[in-house]
Scaffold this motif. Structure first.
Motif, PDB file in Angstrom:
ATOM      1  N   ASP A   1    -146.804  48.046 -17.276  1.00 42.65           N
ATOM      2  CA  ASP A   1    -147.230  46.766 -16.581  1.00 42.65           C
ATOM      3  C   ASP A   1    -146.943  46.863 -15.288  1.00 42.65           C
ATOM      4  O   ASP A   1    -145.576  47.177 -15.131  1.00 42.65           O
ATOM      5  N   ALA A   2    -147.916  46.980 -14.266  1.00 46.62           N
ATOM      6  CA  ALA A   2    -147.482  46.847 -12.717  1.00 46.62           C
ATOM      7  C   ALA A   2    -146.475  45.770 -12.293  1.00 46.62           C
ATOM      8  O   ALA A   2    -145.746  46.113 -11.349  1.00 46.62           O
ATOM      9  N   GLU A   3    -146.460  44.967 -13.132  1.00 49.30           N
ATOM     10  CA  GLU A   3    -145.458  43.673 -12.819  1.00 49.30           C
ATOM     11  C   GLU A   3    -143.998  43.925 -13.452  1.00 49.30           C
ATOM     12  O   GLU A   3    -143.158  43.093 -13.254  1.00 49.30           O
TER      13      GLU A   3
ATOM     14  N   VAL B   1    -136.311  55.534  -4.623  1.00 51.96           N
ATOM     15  CA  VAL B   1    -136.195  54.260  -5.515  1.00 51.96           C
ATOM     16  C   VAL B   1    -137.169  53.114  -5.059  1.00 51.96           C
ATOM     17  O   VAL B   1    -137.200  52.673  -3.808  1.00 51.96           O
ATOM     18  N   ASN B   2    -138.293  53.117  -5.848  1.00 47.74           N
ATOM     19  CA  ASN B   2    -139.201  52.242  -5.628  1.00 47.74           C
ATOM     20  C   ASN B   2    -139.758  51.709  -7.200  1.00 47.74           C
ATOM     21  O   ASN B   2    -139.370  52.435  -7.980  1.00 47.74           O
ATOM     22  N   ALA B   3    -140.440  50.725  -7.043  1.00 47.62           N
ATOM     23  CA  ALA B   3    -141.039  50.383  -8.462  1.00 47.62           C
ATOM     24  C   ALA B   3    -141.929  51.273  -9.328  1.00 47.62           C
ATOM     25  O   ALA B   3    -141.598  51.388 -10.540  1.00 47.62           O
ATOM     26  N   ALA B   4    -142.545  51.884  -8.510  1.00 49.46           N
ATOM     27  CA  ALA B   4    -143.512  52.763  -9.473  1.00 49.46           C
ATOM     28  C   ALA B   4    -142.848  54.045  -9.733  1.00 49.46           C
ATOM     29  O   ALA B   4    -142.892  54.182 -11.102  1.00 49.46           O
TER      30      ALA B   4
ATOM     31  N   ALA C   1    -136.788  44.910  -8.717  1.00 50.11           N
ATOM     32  CA  ALA C   1    -136.243  43.958  -9.639  1.00 50.11           C
ATOM     33  C   ALA C   1    -137.476  43.574 -10.648  1.00 50.11           C
ATOM     34  O   ALA C   1    -138.570  44.175 -10.608  1.00 50.11           O
ATOM     35  N   TYR C   2    -136.979  42.925 -11.622  1.00 47.06           N
ATOM     36  CA  TYR C   2    -138.203  42.672 -12.542  1.00 47.06           C
ATOM     37  C   TYR C   2    -137.921  40.786 -12.576  1.00 47.06           C
ATOM     38  O   TYR C   2    -136.660  40.393 -12.365  1.00 47.06           O
ATOM     39  N   ARG C   3    -138.931  40.217 -12.756  1.00 44.99           N
ATOM     40  CA  ARG C   3    -139.079  38.584 -13.002  1.00 44.99           C
ATOM     41  C   ARG C   3    -139.393  38.282 -14.286  1.00 44.99           C
ATOM     42  O   ARG C   3    -138.908  36.932 -14.737  1.00 44.99           O
TER      43      ARG C   3
END
Length: 346
Positions: A24-26, A320-323, A15-17
């Motif tokens: 950006d890692a976030e 499927v992961n954030a990186a 997800a993203y917040r």
């Protein structure tokens, strides 16, 4: 929900917040969320593979979720593990593929709920990964060609020429296949690099022109009688005058990119018609014909299994992961992606 599959109470997702650059890692983060429950017309899908589209990064860049975890992803393939009480088209265990609805949570999660009316059975001859590359672009291409431009499938007496911009991209590459297989039009595609031009030809275009050079003169060489249809996937504002010059009287344009305004007056002298294609219109507005997307995906699957269409998946980045999703977003934002980028498994 059902007693056939062991469905956990929570699930991994990406997800993203807040809206941040893809490097950006976030910008995209790994999260754990409650597993969703299907509504009356929903199926719950255990997602096995996803694909990434420009809509993903456009929403990430422009829609600030205010700190809440917003899940993106509108291309998926997986297995139905539960169904709502009014579901008619699918059963638990069916393998499916779909693009989902942009006004509901996306499919970058282990489990995902989606209205059955916009879902199709996965092509039997494709893996989940290969199938995940197709739904959004196939729906866009089919609706653009056969609904907005008014082409007829199998109408081999229909002559003329069709221009597809960015023919090696996600939408362009399946549009080229559909046009080549289901119409008798001369298919012209734009591409600027050798690898994208080669891919466009493999997808079915008869002629390639360079979108970094003036289009009208190139089109006059390959289609001296003019072109009749334009499927504009990008740079519509930049190319509109060239389209007007190259199109025959009463020609038609369909566009899928985003603009607040366009100088459409240039189309008047030839009575050229202009159409938008947005494949989320049916799901966003809950139109009476939502199930057309189920039927389109069904027809696409049949064409794939008959060997007439092929997957446009070209690169799989792993689980499927954030990186991995951040890398996929970077590729999409570069504008240089050929075919479709996928991710497989969790």
């Amino acid at each position: 929900m059902n007693d056939t599959y062991d469905i956990p109470a929570t699930m991994p997702a990406v997800a993203y917040r807040k809206s941040l650059p893809a490097d950006d890692a976030e910008s995209l983060v790994d999260v754990t969320l409650p597993t969703p429950e299907p509504g009356p017309r929903d199926v719950l899908v255990r997602v096995e593979a996803i694909a990434v589209n420009p809509v993903d990064y456009k929403i990430r860049q422009n829609v600030d979720p205010g700190g809440e975890a917003k899940v993106l992803g509108w291309d998926a393939a997986g297995t139905v593990v539960a169904v709502g009480g009014e579901v008619e088209l699918f059963s638990v265990g069916d393998e499916v593929y779909y693009a989902g609805a942009v006004d509901r949570p996306g499919a970058n999660s282990r489990y995902h709920v989606v209205d059955e009316r916009i879902v199709g059975r996965k092509p039997a001859t494709l893996s989940f990964t290969e199938a995940a590359a197709l739904p959004l672009t196939s729906l866009t291409a089919w609706e653009g060609l056969f609904e907005r431009l008014g082409l007829r499938t199998g109408a081999l007496e229909q002559t003329g020429a069709l221009l597809i911009t960015a023919a090696a991209g996600g939408v362009g590459s399946i549009t080229a296949q559909l046009a080549r297989a289901l119409t008798s039009l001369t298919v012209i595609g734009t591409a600027s690099r050798p690898e994208s031009a080669d891919f466009a030809r493999r997808m079915g275009v008869h002629h390639v022109v360079d979108h970094r050079r003036p289009l009208a003169a190139q089109l006059a060489e390959v289609a001296p009688d003019g072109i009749d249809f334009v499927f504009s996937t990008t740079a519509t504002d930049h190319n509109l005058a060239a389209y007007a010059e190259a199109l025959t009287p009463f020609g038609r344009i369909v566009a899928i990119d985003d603009f607040d305004s366009l100088p459409l007056g240039v189309l008047k002298a030839k009575s050229i018609s202009f159409h938008w294609e947005f494949m989320y219109t049916r799901s966003m507005f809950r139109t009476a014909d939502q199930s057309m997307q189920h039927h389109i995906l069904t027809q696409v699957a049949r064409l794939v299994d008959a060997g007439i269409l092929t997957t446009t998946a070209t690169r799989d980045l792993g689980p499927v992961n954030a990186a991995n999703l951040r890398e996929a977003h970077r590729l999409q934002e570069s504008g240089a992606a050929v075919g479709k980028t996928t991710l497989t498994g969790f």
